[in-house]
Motif scaffolding. Sequence first.
Motif, PDB file in Angstrom:
ATOM      1  N   LEU A 120       0.817  -1.209   0.000  1.00  0.00           N
ATOM      2  CA  LEU A 120       0.000   0.000   0.000  1.00  0.00           C
ATOM      3  C   LEU A 120       0.851   1.260   0.000  1.00  0.00           C
ATOM      4  CD1 LEU A 120      -2.842  -1.055   2.425  1.00  0.00           C
ATOM      5  CD2 LEU A 120      -3.202  -0.071   0.158  1.00  0.00           C
ATOM      6  N   ALA A 121       1.904   1.261   0.790  1.00  0.00           N
ATOM      7  CA  ALA A 121       2.775   2.439   0.849  1.00  0.00           C
ATOM      8  C   ALA A 121       3.363   2.745  -0.524  1.00  0.00           C
ATOM      9  CB  ALA A 121       3.880   2.229   1.877  1.00  0.00           C
ATOM     10  N   ALA A 122       3.754   1.701  -1.252  1.00  0.00           N
ATOM     11  CA  ALA A 122       4.332   1.909  -2.581  1.00  0.00           C
ATOM     12  C   ALA A 122       3.310   2.529  -3.529  1.00  0.00           C
ATOM     13  CB  ALA A 122       4.828   0.573  -3.136  1.00  0.00           C
ATOM     14  N   GLU A 123       2.068   2.093  -3.442  1.00  0.00           N
ATOM     15  CA  GLU A 123       1.033   2.620  -4.328  1.00  0.00           C
ATOM     16  C   GLU A 123       0.589   4.028  -3.933  1.00  0.00           C
ATOM     17  OE1 GLU A 123       0.002   1.121  -7.122  1.00  0.00           O
ATOM     18  OE2 GLU A 123       1.516  -0.416  -6.689  1.00  0.00           O
ATOM     19  N   LEU A 124       0.656   4.339  -2.632  1.00  0.00           N
ATOM     20  CA  LEU A 124       0.253   5.657  -2.158  1.00  0.00           C
ATOM     21  C   LEU A 124       1.327   6.723  -2.385  1.00  0.00           C
ATOM     22  CD1 LEU A 124      -1.362   4.632   1.250  1.00  0.00           C
ATOM     23  CD2 LEU A 124      -2.576   5.720  -0.646  1.00  0.00           C
ATOM     24  N   GLU A 125       2.554   6.299  -2.513  1.00  0.00           N
ATOM     25  CA  GLU A 125       3.689   7.224  -2.560  1.00  0.00           C
ATOM     26  C   GLU A 125       3.541   8.340  -3.599  1.00  0.00           C
ATOM     27  OE1 GLU A 125       8.263   6.388  -3.324  1.00  0.00           O
ATOM     28  OE2 GLU A 125       7.579   5.446  -1.465  1.00  0.00           O
TER      29      GLU A 125
ATOM     30  N   ASP B 152      10.458  -4.369  14.911  1.00  0.00           N
ATOM     31  CA  ASP B 152      11.242  -4.720  13.724  1.00  0.00           C
ATOM     32  C   ASP B 152      10.373  -4.799  12.474  1.00  0.00           C
ATOM     33  OD1 ASP B 152      13.774  -4.862  14.911  1.00  0.00           O
ATOM     34  OD2 ASP B 152      13.361  -6.855  15.699  1.00  0.00           O
ATOM     35  N   ALA B 153       9.113  -5.220  12.633  1.00  0.00           N
ATOM     36  CA  ALA B 153       8.209  -5.245  11.491  1.00  0.00           C
ATOM     37  C   ALA B 153       7.969  -3.832  10.973  1.00  0.00           C
ATOM     38  CB  ALA B 153       6.884  -5.899  11.878  1.00  0.00           C
ATOM     39  N   MET B 154       7.847  -2.865  11.888  1.00  0.00           N
ATOM     40  CA  MET B 154       7.660  -1.483  11.472  1.00  0.00           C
ATOM     41  C   MET B 154       8.932  -0.919  10.842  1.00  0.00           C
ATOM     42  SD  MET B 154       5.819   1.602  13.602  1.00  0.00           S
ATOM     43  CE  MET B 154       4.447   0.530  14.018  1.00  0.00           C
ATOM     44  N   VAL B 155      10.080  -1.346  11.350  1.00  0.00           N
ATOM     45  CA  VAL B 155      11.352  -0.927  10.750  1.00  0.00           C
ATOM     46  C   VAL B 155      11.420  -1.368   9.294  1.00  0.00           C
ATOM     47  CG1 VAL B 155      13.855  -1.271  10.796  1.00  0.00           C
ATOM     48  CG2 VAL B 155      12.627  -0.861  12.919  1.00  0.00           C
ATOM     49  N   ASN B 156      11.014  -2.610   9.031  1.00  0.00           N
ATOM     50  CA  ASN B 156      11.051  -3.113   7.655  1.00  0.00           C
ATOM     51  C   ASN B 156      10.165  -2.277   6.741  1.00  0.00           C
ATOM     52  OD1 ASN B 156      12.819  -5.177   8.293  1.00  0.00           O
ATOM     53  ND2 ASN B 156      11.187  -6.670   8.650  1.00  0.00           N
ATOM     54  N   ILE B 157       8.988  -1.888   7.241  1.00  0.00           N
ATOM     55  CA  ILE B 157       8.083  -1.056   6.442  1.00  0.00           C
ATOM     56  C   ILE B 157       8.717   0.308   6.186  1.00  0.00           C
ATOM     57  CG2 ILE B 157       5.836   0.078   6.393  1.00  0.00           C
ATOM     58  CD1 ILE B 157       4.850  -2.259   8.232  1.00  0.00           C
ATOM     59  N   ALA B 158       9.276   0.905   7.240  1.00  0.00           N
ATOM     60  CA  ALA B 158       9.881   2.230   7.106  1.00  0.00           C
ATOM     61  C   ALA B 158      11.025   2.232   6.088  1.00  0.00           C
ATOM     62  CB  ALA B 158      10.381   2.711   8.465  1.00  0.00           C
ATOM     63  N   ARG B 159      11.789   1.141   6.065  1.00  0.00           N
ATOM     64  CA  ARG B 159      12.923   1.065   5.130  1.00  0.00           C
ATOM     65  C   ARG B 159      12.460   0.838   3.692  1.00  0.00           C
ATOM     66  NH1 ARG B 159      14.263   2.736   9.115  1.00  0.00           N
ATOM     67  NH2 ARG B 159      15.910   2.081  10.572  1.00  0.00           N
ATOM     68  N   SER B 160      11.225   0.422   3.511  1.00  0.00           N
ATOM     69  CA  SER B 160      10.728   0.082   2.180  1.00  0.00           C
ATOM     70  C   SER B 160      10.093   1.260   1.450  1.00  0.00           C
ATOM     71  CB  SER B 160       9.685  -1.042   2.283  1.00  0.00           C
ATOM     72  OG  SER B 160       8.442  -0.539   2.748  1.00  0.00           O
ATOM     73  N   THR B 161       9.907   2.391   2.128  1.00  0.00           N
ATOM     74  CA  THR B 161       9.127   3.488   1.550  1.00  0.00           C
ATOM     75  C   THR B 161       9.776   4.838   1.828  1.00  0.00           C
ATOM     76  OG1 THR B 161       6.942   4.561   1.534  1.00  0.00           O
ATOM     77  CG2 THR B 161       7.682   3.636   3.631  1.00  0.00           C
ATOM     78  N   ARG B 162       9.457   5.799   0.968  1.00  0.00           N
ATOM     79  CA  ARG B 162       9.893   7.183   1.207  1.00  0.00           C
ATOM     80  C   ARG B 162       8.848   7.978   1.987  1.00  0.00           C
ATOM     81  NH1 ARG B 162      11.293   9.199  -4.747  1.00  0.00           N
ATOM     82  NH2 ARG B 162       9.271   8.181  -5.067  1.00  0.00           N
ATOM     83  N   VAL B 163       7.695   7.381   2.262  1.00  0.00           N
ATOM     84  CA  VAL B 163       6.645   8.055   3.019  1.00  0.00           C
ATOM     85  C   VAL B 163       7.018   8.048   4.500  1.00  0.00           C
ATOM     86  CG1 VAL B 163       4.211   8.072   3.646  1.00  0.00           C
ATOM     87  CG2 VAL B 163       4.904   7.328   1.355  1.00  0.00           C
ATOM     88  N   PRO B 164       6.988   9.178   5.190  1.00  0.00           N
ATOM     89  CA  PRO B 164       7.271   9.181   6.634  1.00  0.00           C
ATOM     90  C   PRO B 164       6.288   8.290   7.399  1.00  0.00           C
ATOM     91  CG  PRO B 164       7.313  11.413   5.743  1.00  0.00           C
ATOM     92  CD  PRO B 164       6.762  10.536   4.663  1.00  0.00           C
ATOM     93  N   ILE B 165       6.814   7.561   8.359  1.00  0.00           N
ATOM     94  CA  ILE B 165       6.006   6.681   9.197  1.00  0.00           C
ATOM     95  C   ILE B 165       5.814   7.343  10.558  1.00  0.00           C
ATOM     96  CG2 ILE B 165       5.864   4.412  10.299  1.00  0.00           C
ATOM     97  CD1 ILE B 165       5.595   4.385   7.226  1.00  0.00           C
ATOM     98  N   ALA B 166       4.592   7.240  11.077  1.00  0.00           N
ATOM     99  CA  ALA B 166       4.252   7.795  12.394  1.00  0.00           C
ATOM    100  C   ALA B 166       3.662   6.688  13.260  1.00  0.00           C
ATOM    101  CB  ALA B 166       3.253   8.936  12.255  1.00  0.00           C
ATOM    102  N   ALA B 167       3.963   6.719  14.557  1.00  0.00           N
ATOM    103  CA  ALA B 167       3.383   5.734  15.481  1.00  0.00           C
ATOM    104  C   ALA B 167       3.663   6.173  16.910  1.00  0.00           C
ATOM    105  CB  ALA B 167       3.961   4.331  15.235  1.00  0.00           C
TER     106      ALA B 167
END
Length: 383
Positions: free
Chosen positions: A202-207, A224-239
């Motif tokens: 989804l992040a890739a399609e939303l970018e 670590d699961a969130m780290v993997n997502i953050a490394r996969s996208t240029r969209v800033p992650i918030a949590a």
Amino acid sequence: MKITKLELLHVKPRWLLLKMHTDEGIIGYGEPTLEGRSRSVEMFIKECEDYLLGQDPRYIEHHCQVLYRGGFYRGGPVQMSAISGIEQAMWDIKGKFYNMPVYEMLGGACRTKIRMYSHIKKTAIAGGNSVDEMVAMALARRSAGYTAVKYSIIPPIAPIDTLHAVREAVNRFAAVREAIGEQMDLAIDFHGRVSPAMAIRLAAELEPYYPMFIEEPCLPENVDAMVNIARSTRVPIAAGERLFSKWGFRELIEKQAVAIVQPDTCHAGGIFEGRKIASMAEMYYMTIAPHNPLGPVSLAACLQLDACTPNFLIQEHPGADDLSDLGVGYLKTPFEVIDGYIDVPKGPGLGIELDEEAIRGKLFDGSWETPLIYHEDGSLADW
């Protein structure tokens, strides 16, 4: 000065308010709301009375240490929400005693006004709002002067979902983005409803549509699961809304799983604990955007934190049609959003006074339950 009474009020729609009384006649306000579990928090606060009654409320850090470390078990949503509301009320008292806002006691203001964002959804069940409804709400927010809005992903995404489901979710975002243009920020909250695998897709399609951030792209238990997502996208992650105390935020920040940290002053430990979390985030060049889906006392506490935090980004509030989350019908002087900002409060303490007469008609027993949502096969989806 001594604490003489802890008064708890359940008020509609789902908020728990604390009034801390003192022998000086000063009353401090806090909001220890825990969505769906506020009655449990109420009992925890009552269990704190033996310690708190008779204590000087100005010794805030000491009392919070006792309430957190004084028992064998530490942390969790019930204990930390209780401590948060108590801490807010003590800061309110201390500020009123010394006749200054809380932020003045935490280093002083870093800004003159606080940028706000609001929601553009009215329901989180079934299929959610239609695209046309969301576009209309977003345009109304823009007309009201807001520079940023957010909505939660709905319906829930299956752990491995179809291309159609992905395109439906992305088309919804794209429609709102097209309507509001490029000068207004648009964020999306995955709300922990999305698996890590689908979050990456989804992040890739939303970018291409430039989300301001993706919030809680997956559940927070596995950083670590969130780290993997953050490394996969240029969209800033918030949590961060479901994390408690600085200890709960340590791994999220150290592993740089997010760009934006979202402590909730009603759950994470209060105003000063939120300031400590913000300082931890500052060392990693992260910003904070305090979580706040709750009431006007919660907002008042957030604004004090926002005012004195150099790495503050933006402040959430739900944007209720009746302006109740800004204090209309609850505060003698409600907050006002002007051109997307709230001026830094000038009053002592939290800078608010409850409208006792108005609140009297909103009291209830606190029996609010978190709505349940389901996947198409009838299995429970994550809220």
